[in-house]
Motif scaffolding. Structure first.
Motif, PDB file in Angstrom:
ATOM      1  N   GLY A   1      -7.928 -41.601  14.284  1.00  0.00           N
ATOM      2  CA  GLY A   1      -7.943 -41.226  12.880  1.00  0.00           C
ATOM      3  C   GLY A   1      -7.303 -39.895  12.559  1.00  0.00           C
ATOM      4  O   GLY A   1      -7.417 -39.414  11.426  1.00  0.00           O
ATOM      5  N   ALA A   2      -6.639 -39.285  13.515  1.00  0.00           N
ATOM      6  CA  ALA A   2      -6.066 -37.962  13.272  1.00  0.00           C
ATOM      7  C   ALA A   2      -4.920 -37.689  14.247  1.00  0.00           C
ATOM      8  O   ALA A   2      -4.687 -38.445  15.195  1.00  0.00           O
ATOM      9  CB  ALA A   2      -7.132 -36.878  13.408  1.00  0.00           C
ATOM     10  N   VAL A   3      -4.201 -36.598  13.989  1.00  0.00           N
ATOM     11  CA  VAL A   3      -3.154 -36.119  14.889  1.00  0.00           C
ATOM     12  C   VAL A   3      -3.391 -34.634  15.128  1.00  0.00           C
ATOM     13  O   VAL A   3      -3.551 -33.862  14.178  1.00  0.00           O
ATOM     14  CB  VAL A   3      -1.742 -36.331  14.297  1.00  0.00           C
ATOM     15  N   LEU A   4      -3.447 -34.257  16.395  1.00  0.00           N
ATOM     16  CA  LEU A   4      -3.556 -32.850  16.771  1.00  0.00           C
ATOM     17  C   LEU A   4      -2.153 -32.297  16.935  1.00  0.00           C
ATOM     18  O   LEU A   4      -1.336 -32.871  17.647  1.00  0.00           O
ATOM     19  CB  LEU A   4      -4.331 -32.716  18.089  1.00  0.00           C
ATOM     20  N   VAL A   5      -1.860 -31.206  16.247  1.00  0.00           N
ATOM     21  CA  VAL A   5      -0.527 -30.593  16.299  1.00  0.00           C
ATOM     22  C   VAL A   5      -0.649 -29.209  16.921  1.00  0.00           C
ATOM     23  O   VAL A   5      -1.364 -28.352  16.406  1.00  0.00           O
ATOM     24  CB  VAL A   5       0.094 -30.490  14.896  1.00  0.00           C
ATOM     25  N   ARG A   6       0.037 -28.999  18.029  1.00  0.00           N
ATOM     26  CA  ARG A   6       0.042 -27.719  18.737  1.00  0.00           C
ATOM     27  C   ARG A   6       1.431 -27.095  18.610  1.00  0.00           C
ATOM     28  O   ARG A   6       2.431 -27.734  18.931  1.00  0.00           O
ATOM     29  CB  ARG A   6      -0.315 -27.919  20.214  1.00  0.00           C
ATOM     30  N   ILE A   7       1.486 -25.856  18.150  1.00  0.00           N
ATOM     31  CA  ILE A   7       2.763 -25.187  17.880  1.00  0.00           C
ATOM     32  C   ILE A   7       2.777 -23.840  18.587  1.00  0.00           C
ATOM     33  O   ILE A   7       1.883 -23.014  18.395  1.00  0.00           O
ATOM     34  CB  ILE A   7       2.964 -24.974  16.366  1.00  0.00           C
ATOM     35  N   GLY A   8       3.785 -23.633  19.422  1.00  0.00           N
ATOM     36  CA  GLY A   8       3.908 -22.370  20.140  1.00  0.00           C
ATOM     37  C   GLY A   8       5.359 -21.944  20.239  1.00  0.00           C
ATOM     38  O   GLY A   8       6.274 -22.772  20.130  1.00  0.00           O
ATOM     39  N   ARG A   9       5.573 -20.686  20.445  1.00  0.00           N
ATOM     40  CA  ARG A   9       6.945 -20.175  20.553  1.00  0.00           C
ATOM     41  C   ARG A   9       7.619 -20.702  21.818  1.00  0.00           C
ATOM     42  O   ARG A   9       6.968 -20.928  22.831  1.00  0.00           O
ATOM     43  CB  ARG A   9       6.946 -18.649  20.552  1.00  0.00           C
ATOM     44  N   ALA A  10       8.918 -20.873  21.728  1.00  0.00           N
ATOM     45  CA  ALA A  10       9.711 -21.346  22.864  1.00  0.00           C
ATOM     46  C   ALA A  10      10.879 -20.390  23.071  1.00  0.00           C
ATOM     47  O   ALA A  10      11.371 -19.781  22.113  1.00  0.00           O
ATOM     48  CB  ALA A  10      10.237 -22.762  22.599  1.00  0.00           C
ATOM     49  N   PRO A  11      11.349 -20.241  24.304  1.00  0.00           N
ATOM     50  CA  PRO A  11      12.518 -19.385  24.545  1.00  0.00           C
ATOM     51  C   PRO A  11      13.760 -20.002  23.927  1.00  0.00           C
ATOM     52  O   PRO A  11      13.809 -21.212  23.652  1.00  0.00           O
ATOM     53  CB  PRO A  11      12.613 -19.355  26.071  1.00  0.00           C
ATOM     54  N   ALA A  12      14.769 -19.176  23.689  1.00  0.00           N
ATOM     55  CA  ALA A  12      16.041 -19.675  23.163  1.00  0.00           C
ATOM     56  C   ALA A  12      16.596 -20.751  24.097  1.00  0.00           C
ATOM     57  O   ALA A  12      16.564 -20.595  25.317  1.00  0.00           O
ATOM     58  CB  ALA A  12      17.046 -18.535  23.024  1.00  0.00           C
ATOM     59  N   LEU A  13      17.073 -21.836  23.536  1.00  0.00           N
ATOM     60  CA  LEU A  13      17.473 -22.993  24.333  1.00  0.00           C
ATOM     61  C   LEU A  13      18.943 -22.915  24.733  1.00  0.00           C
ATOM     62  O   LEU A  13      19.781 -23.697  24.266  1.00  0.00           O
ATOM     63  CB  LEU A  13      17.187 -24.286  23.551  1.00  0.00           C
ATOM     64  N   ASP A  14      19.254 -21.952  25.587  1.00  0.00           N
ATOM     65  CA  ASP A  14      20.597 -21.819  26.147  1.00  0.00           C
ATOM     66  C   ASP A  14      21.664 -21.816  25.069  1.00  0.00           C
ATOM     67  O   ASP A  14      22.747 -22.373  25.240  1.00  0.00           O
ATOM     68  CB  ASP A  14      20.855 -22.945  27.156  1.00  0.00           C
ATOM     69  N   HIS A  15      21.341 -21.216  23.940  1.00  0.00           N
ATOM     70  CA  HIS A  15      22.299 -21.060  22.846  1.00  0.00           C
ATOM     71  C   HIS A  15      22.720 -22.393  22.223  1.00  0.00           C
ATOM     72  O   HIS A  15      23.744 -22.468  21.552  1.00  0.00           O
ATOM     73  CB  HIS A  15      23.533 -20.278  23.303  1.00  0.00           C
ATOM     74  N   LEU A  16      21.937 -23.430  22.448  1.00  0.00           N
ATOM     75  CA  LEU A  16      22.222 -24.700  21.795  1.00  0.00           C
ATOM     76  C   LEU A  16      21.945 -24.574  20.298  1.00  0.00           C
ATOM     77  O   LEU A  16      20.980 -23.940  19.878  1.00  0.00           O
ATOM     78  CB  LEU A  16      21.354 -25.819  22.368  1.00  0.00           C
ATOM     79  N   THR A  17      22.812 -25.187  19.487  1.00  0.00           N
ATOM     80  CA  THR A  17      22.556 -25.225  18.055  1.00  0.00           C
ATOM     81  C   THR A  17      21.574 -26.354  17.755  1.00  0.00           C
ATOM     82  O   THR A  17      21.320 -27.227  18.599  1.00  0.00           O
ATOM     83  CB  THR A  17      23.849 -25.465  17.271  1.00  0.00           C
ATOM     84  N   SER A  18      21.034 -26.345  16.555  1.00  0.00           N
ATOM     85  CA  SER A  18      20.085 -27.396  16.180  1.00  0.00           C
ATOM     86  C   SER A  18      20.737 -28.769  16.238  1.00  0.00           C
ATOM     87  O   SER A  18      20.125 -29.738  16.704  1.00  0.00           O
ATOM     88  CB  SER A  18      19.548 -27.127  14.768  1.00  0.00           C
ATOM     89  N   ARG A  19      21.990 -28.886  15.784  1.00  0.00           N
ATOM     90  CA  ARG A  19      22.664 -30.176  15.810  1.00  0.00           C
ATOM     91  C   ARG A  19      22.984 -30.616  17.244  1.00  0.00           C
ATOM     92  O   ARG A  19      22.876 -31.798  17.583  1.00  0.00           O
ATOM     93  CB  ARG A  19      23.941 -30.126  14.956  1.00  0.00           C
ATOM     94  N   GLU A  20      23.367 -29.667  18.095  1.00  0.00           N
ATOM     95  CA  GLU A  20      23.590 -30.020  19.498  1.00  0.00           C
ATOM     96  C   GLU A  20      22.305 -30.546  20.133  1.00  0.00           C
ATOM     97  O   GLU A  20      22.331 -31.508  20.910  1.00  0.00           O
ATOM     98  CB  GLU A  20      24.099 -28.797  20.271  1.00  0.00           C
ATOM     99  N   LEU A  21      21.187 -29.936  19.766  1.00  0.00           N
ATOM    100  CA  LEU A  21      19.917 -30.392  20.315  1.00  0.00           C
ATOM    101  C   LEU A  21      19.555 -31.785  19.797  1.00  0.00           C
ATOM    102  O   LEU A  21      18.984 -32.597  20.529  1.00  0.00           O
ATOM    103  CB  LEU A  21      18.809 -29.393  19.966  1.00  0.00           C
ATOM    104  N   ASP A  22      19.902 -32.070  18.537  1.00  0.00           N
ATOM    105  CA  ASP A  22      19.718 -33.429  18.009  1.00  0.00           C
ATOM    106  C   ASP A  22      20.443 -34.439  18.895  1.00  0.00           C
ATOM    107  O   ASP A  22      19.883 -35.463  19.302  1.00  0.00           O
ATOM    108  CB  ASP A  22      20.273 -33.541  16.586  1.00  0.00           C
ATOM    109  N   VAL A  23      21.702 -34.134  19.174  1.00  0.00           N
ATOM    110  CA  VAL A  23      22.538 -35.047  19.955  1.00  0.00           C
ATOM    111  C   VAL A  23      22.020 -35.167  21.381  1.00  0.00           C
ATOM    112  O   VAL A  23      21.909 -36.271  21.935  1.00  0.00           O
ATOM    113  CB  VAL A  23      24.011 -34.571  19.939  1.00  0.00           C
ATOM    114  N   VAL A  24      21.679 -34.033  21.993  1.00  0.00           N
ATOM    115  CA  VAL A  24      21.199 -34.050  23.375  1.00  0.00           C
ATOM    116  C   VAL A  24      19.910 -34.875  23.481  1.00  0.00           C
ATOM    117  O   VAL A  24      19.714 -35.622  24.449  1.00  0.00           O
ATOM    118  CB  VAL A  24      20.960 -32.608  23.879  1.00  0.00           C
ATOM    119  N   GLY A  25      19.032 -34.770  22.481  1.00  0.00           N
ATOM    120  CA  GLY A  25      17.805 -35.540  22.501  1.00  0.00           C
ATOM    121  C   GLY A  25      18.059 -37.036  22.506  1.00  0.00           C
ATOM    122  O   GLY A  25      17.328 -37.801  23.154  1.00  0.00           O
ATOM    123  N   LEU A  26      19.099 -37.475  21.818  1.00  0.00           N
ATOM    124  CA  LEU A  26      19.426 -38.905  21.786  1.00  0.00           C
ATOM    125  C   LEU A  26      20.208 -39.324  23.031  1.00  0.00           C
ATOM    126  O   LEU A  26      20.073 -40.457  23.492  1.00  0.00           O
ATOM    127  CB  LEU A  26      20.208 -39.224  20.512  1.00  0.00           C
TER     128      LEU A  26
END
Length: 327
Positions: free
Chosen positions: A242-267
């Motif tokens: 009946g619920a979703v637990l959401v955990r949010i924490g800081r992450a290190p910079a991802l090797d200078h990947l842009t947000s769009r590059e990360l979109d593509v890499v995820g797929l």
């Protein structure tokens, strides 16, 4: 104030439920403070991102004045001989147990005396995150001079492992420490630790994350998110009844990947061909190829297969990639 066995059993259940994120951390903490006869209580974590490294920060505070809480999380946790003795022994420490005159300490001058405290207790808690060099702790203070009875001290010590889970609710396995933990059900957002003002996602993005978690075939999903200020965050969602637990924490910079590059890499990590990635993200195939080539260079990967492996191992994923995949 002594408590019967049934109360301790109920308390243990509350602590474990709060450790899973199913109820606010303050609930069992308030039960402990009130039943055992203390005036103030604070649950203090160590070495978490929210505290800027290996310093301390309060996860929950019940009635300590702001200046006193600041002293507890900074000076007391770093230099007070009472706290250091409790850490070395790895067990509870009452004012009555201190083998020297507590009135000679700075803690007495700056925290105990100004508040009229006459008794107190520090209970070290095992750190929930690997690598945290100093444990968090439970601190409680009272304005009466009666020390907590030995039986209650023993019971609290036996619950210290469960209490440690309150420092980072819902953490499992190799989870990174969370700065904000939310419990979301029926569009109701309940804060477990941190605050809504510290969530790096917009309301729409948070809603999409929850929807993706519900639609996912697995119980746990995770992705990286780049906030408007350029900071990177790791978001983990866990389906609960009946619920979703959401955990949010800081992450290190991802090797200078842009947000769009990360979109593509995820797929790419999901084995998708360029044409499908292009169609789902609404970008040209040549743009997809360009993002992949750039990611190969930035991540020092020899080929697409190695890129997919690294992306999988390092959980390189985004909310957009997750949404596209679950859709």
């Amino acid at each position: 104030m002594a408590a019967d066995v049934q109360w301790w059993v109920r308390l243990a259940g509350e602590i474990r439920a709060a450790g899973r994120g199913e109820m606010p951390v303050e609930a069992p903490l308030r039960s402990v403070r009130d039943k055992l006869g203390f005036d103030c209580a604070a649950l203090v974590a160590s070495g978490l991102p929210r505290s800027g490294g290996n310093t301390h920060a309060a996860v929950a505070n019940l009635d300590y004045p702001a200046e006193t809480l600041a002293y507890i999380t900074a000076t007391y946790s770093r230099t007070c001989p009472v706290h250091q003795l409790a850490i070395r022994r790895g067990t509870h420490m009452r004012f009555a147990d201190v083998p020297f005159d507590i009135r000679e300490t700075r803690t007495y001058r700056d925290a105990i005396l100004p508040n009229g405290f006459r008794e107190g207790l520090t209970l070290p808690l095992a750190p929930p995150a690997a690598g945290a060099p100093i444990p968090g702790f439970l601190a409680m203070s009272s304005r009466h001079a009666t020390p907590l009875d030995d039986e209650s001290c023993l019971a609290l010590t036996m619950l210290s492992h469960d209490l440690a889970a309150l420092l980072d609710p819902g953490a499992e396995g190799d989870d990174a420490a969370a700065e904000v933990v939310l419990w979301i059900s029926q569009n109701l957002v309940e804060v477990r630790t941190g605050g809504l003002d510290r969530v790096p996602l917009t309301r729409t993005e948070l809603r999409l994350a929850v929807q993706s978690a519900v639609a996912s075939t697995g119980d746990r999903t995770g992705f990286h998110h780049r906030a408007a200020d350029g900071s990177w965050w790791r978001v983990r969602t866990v389906r609960r009844p009946g619920a979703v637990l959401v955990r949010i924490g800081r992450a290190p910079a991802l090797d200078h990947l842009t947000s769009r590059e990360l979109d593509v890499v995820g797929l790419v990590a999901r084995g998708w061909p360029n044409e499908r990635i292009s169609q789902e993200l609404g970008i040209a195939v040549r743009t997809v190829r360009s993002h992949i080539e750039s990611s190969l260079i930035k991540l020092d990967c020899p080929n697409r297969t190695a890129l997919a492996r690294i992306a999988f191992e390092r959980a390189f994923d985004t909310l957009r990639a997750l949404r596209v995949a679950t859709r």
